[in-house]
Design a protein around this motif. Structure first.
Motif, PDB file in Angstrom:
ATOM      1  N   ALA A 245     -14.700 -68.901  19.258  1.00 27.66           N
ATOM      2  CA  ALA A 245     -14.441 -69.421  18.027  1.00 27.66           C
ATOM      3  C   ALA A 245     -15.258 -70.662  18.375  1.00 27.66           C
ATOM      4  O   ALA A 245     -15.704 -71.150  19.638  1.00 27.66           O
ATOM      5  CB  ALA A 245     -13.066 -69.979  17.897  1.00 27.66           C
ATOM      6  N   TYR A 246     -15.515 -71.614  17.448  1.00 28.33           N
ATOM      7  CA  TYR A 246     -16.399 -72.916  17.718  1.00 28.33           C
ATOM      8  C   TYR A 246     -15.757 -74.369  17.025  1.00 28.33           C
ATOM      9  O   TYR A 246     -16.569 -75.203  17.297  1.00 28.33           O
ATOM     10  CB  TYR A 246     -17.689 -72.559  16.854  1.00 28.33           C
ATOM     11  N   SER A 248     -11.795 -76.140  17.127  1.00 29.09           N
ATOM     12  CA  SER A 248     -10.451 -76.422  17.512  1.00 29.09           C
ATOM     13  C   SER A 248      -9.472 -75.601  16.685  1.00 29.09           C
ATOM     14  O   SER A 248      -8.610 -75.006  16.793  1.00 29.09           O
ATOM     15  CB  SER A 248     -10.027 -77.717  17.655  1.00 29.09           C
ATOM     16  N   GLU A 250     -10.105 -72.902  14.265  1.00 30.41           N
ATOM     17  CA  GLU A 250     -10.205 -71.659  14.639  1.00 30.41           C
ATOM     18  C   GLU A 250      -9.646 -71.190  15.957  1.00 30.41           C
ATOM     19  O   GLU A 250      -8.859 -70.296  15.892  1.00 30.41           O
ATOM     20  CB  GLU A 250     -11.732 -70.962  14.606  1.00 30.41           C
ATOM     21  N   ASP A 251      -9.817 -71.880  16.978  1.00 31.22           N
ATOM     22  CA  ASP A 251      -9.395 -71.509  18.229  1.00 31.22           C
ATOM     23  C   ASP A 251      -7.983 -71.331  18.244  1.00 31.22           C
ATOM     24  O   ASP A 251      -7.116 -70.592  18.783  1.00 31.22           O
ATOM     25  CB  ASP A 251      -9.907 -72.317  19.360  1.00 31.22           C
ATOM     26  N   ARG A 252      -7.304 -72.529  17.536  1.00 33.10           N
ATOM     27  CA  ARG A 252      -5.751 -72.525  17.628  1.00 33.10           C
ATOM     28  C   ARG A 252      -5.301 -71.149  16.958  1.00 33.10           C
ATOM     29  O   ARG A 252      -4.112 -70.746  17.462  1.00 33.10           O
ATOM     30  CB  ARG A 252      -5.300 -73.687  17.036  1.00 33.10           C
ATOM     31  N   LYS A 255      -5.552 -68.325  19.260  1.00 31.83           N
ATOM     32  CA  LYS A 255      -4.593 -68.499  20.514  1.00 31.83           C
ATOM     33  C   LYS A 255      -3.103 -68.319  20.136  1.00 31.83           C
ATOM     34  O   LYS A 255      -2.373 -67.435  20.576  1.00 31.83           O
ATOM     35  CB  LYS A 255      -4.593 -69.945  20.854  1.00 31.83           C
ATOM     36  N   ALA A 288      -9.004 -70.489  26.825  1.00 29.42           N
ATOM     37  CA  ALA A 288     -10.086 -70.083  26.289  1.00 29.42           C
ATOM     38  C   ALA A 288     -11.102 -70.290  27.330  1.00 29.42           C
ATOM     39  O   ALA A 288     -11.202 -71.383  28.041  1.00 29.42           O
ATOM     40  CB  ALA A 288     -10.300 -71.201  24.963  1.00 29.42           C
ATOM     41  N   ARG A 306     -15.716 -71.224  22.231  1.00 33.16           N
ATOM     42  CA  ARG A 306     -14.364 -70.830  23.153  1.00 33.16           C
ATOM     43  C   ARG A 306     -14.047 -69.413  22.898  1.00 33.16           C
ATOM     44  O   ARG A 306     -13.917 -68.809  22.048  1.00 33.16           O
ATOM     45  CB  ARG A 306     -13.247 -71.551  22.568  1.00 33.16           C
ATOM     46  N   ARG A 308     -11.569 -65.930  23.958  1.00 35.29           N
ATOM     47  CA  ARG A 308     -10.475 -65.340  24.302  1.00 35.29           C
ATOM     48  C   ARG A 308     -10.305 -64.056  23.975  1.00 35.29           C
ATOM     49  O   ARG A 308     -10.991 -63.239  23.174  1.00 35.29           O
ATOM     50  CB  ARG A 308      -9.343 -66.211  23.262  1.00 35.29           C
TER      51      ARG A 308
END
Length: 318
Positions: A245-246, A248, A250-252, A255, A288, A306, A308
């Motif tokens: 992910a690029y 926060s 998307e990354d959230r 996660k 991440a 990031r 995962r």
């Protein structure tokens, strides 16, 4: 041509995360974000017993990566689809479960490098931003037709833009004079609208607005929200998923999906946890993982990445 302008992000680490699941003959790995095929080419080369299914909504990316992956013959199946269509794609191909899934979210190098696509704020271009140019509204249409309150919501939610109201006021004023068609005018408007203090931090002041428009135009967050759980559900036991992910937002989402899958869902106080409440996933990364300094030096687009990973450790039990 493709090799010179596309450096796959965190390639070795992605391959390492997926490797234990892809060694056996007949293993199927899905590249949900084919792009120019860098990750896919490495997967096919590194795991000679594996078969690849690769998705992309961008027809030009499919054409170029098709040329790149042609030497692998029928080991590679390329499909024009958005990644949240993964269950339908696998169903059509008669593949009940897969051993590996890779997502490299965000904009591909090709889309950023080709000015006419309108993704990059550093060069003037038509305000398009559609990953699939055969469908949906362009960024210009969003700017010119959305109500002010909706534009403010998009800039705040998808761009985390603190000055959203100020920028949207300027957009609404300017679009009444003449509709937006190109990126340079929007960049100039954003620069003029922001207070001096806001221009001194965080790089190009148009960055957050462009990110927000791109996410809205392509329905990126809703696609990720649907696609990652669907990908987890498609994994066989022992199968692995890696997601790059690029930003926060998307990354959230990633996660949350992984954390939910790795959690014990039993009501508190049970002396023995029944199998249906046991975790379905094992996390493969602590938080991440970030690219190394060397990788960022080689490929500046890796900087915000990031990564995962997770492994499917049991079936759903109803």
């Amino acid at each position: 041509m493709t090799g010179t302008r596309h450096v796959p992000v965190m390639l070795d680490r992605c391959l390492g995360l997926l490797a234990p699941a892809l060694a056996e003959p007949g293993a199927v790995v899905v590249d949900c974000t084919l792009g120019l095929g860098g990750h896919s080419e490495a997967l096919l080369t590194t795991f000679p017993a594996a078969r690849l299914v690769a998705l992309d909504r961008d027809k030009e990316a499919l054409r170029l990566s098709g040329e790149r992956l042609a030497p692998f013959g029928d080991r590679a199946t390329l499909v024009h689809a958005v990644y949240d269509e993964l269950p339908d794609v696998l169903d059509r191909l008669g593949i009940p479960r897969v051993q590996g899934v890779l997502f490299d979210l965000g904009v591909s190098s090709m889309q950023l490098d080709e000015a006419e696509r309108g993704f990059a704020y550093a060069q003037d271009a038509p305000l398009d931003m559609r990953m699939d140019q055969s469908a949906g509204m362009s960024a210009a249409e969003v700017l010119n037709t959305y109500p002010p309150g909706e534009l403010v919501r998009i800039l705040r939610a998808y761009g985390e833009e603190k000055q959203a109201k100020r920028i949207v006021s300027a957009i609404v004023r300017e679009r009444a004079v003449e509709p937006f068609t190109d990126s340079a005018r929007l960049v100039e408007l954003i620069r003029d609208a922001l207070p001096q203090a806001a221009k001194r931090t965080g790089g190009n002041p148009a960055k957050r607005t462009f990110q927000a428009l791109r996410i809205e135009v392509n329905g990126e967050l809703s696609s990720v929200e649907a696609a990652v759980p669907a990908a987890v559900a498609s994994l066989a036991v022992g199968g692995r998923i890696a997601v790059l992910a690029y930003h926060s937002l998307e990354d959230r989402l990633v996660k949350q999906v992984f954390a939910a899958g790795a959690a014990n869902t039993a009501p508190p106080g049970l002396p023995v946890v029944p199998e249906r409440y046991q975790p379905r996933l094992r996390l493969l990364t602590r938080g991440a993982e970030l690219p190394t300094e060397e990788e960022v030096a080689d490929n500046r687009r890796a900087a915000p990445a990031r990564l995962r990973g997770a492994e499917r450790i049991r079936e759903d039990v109803r």
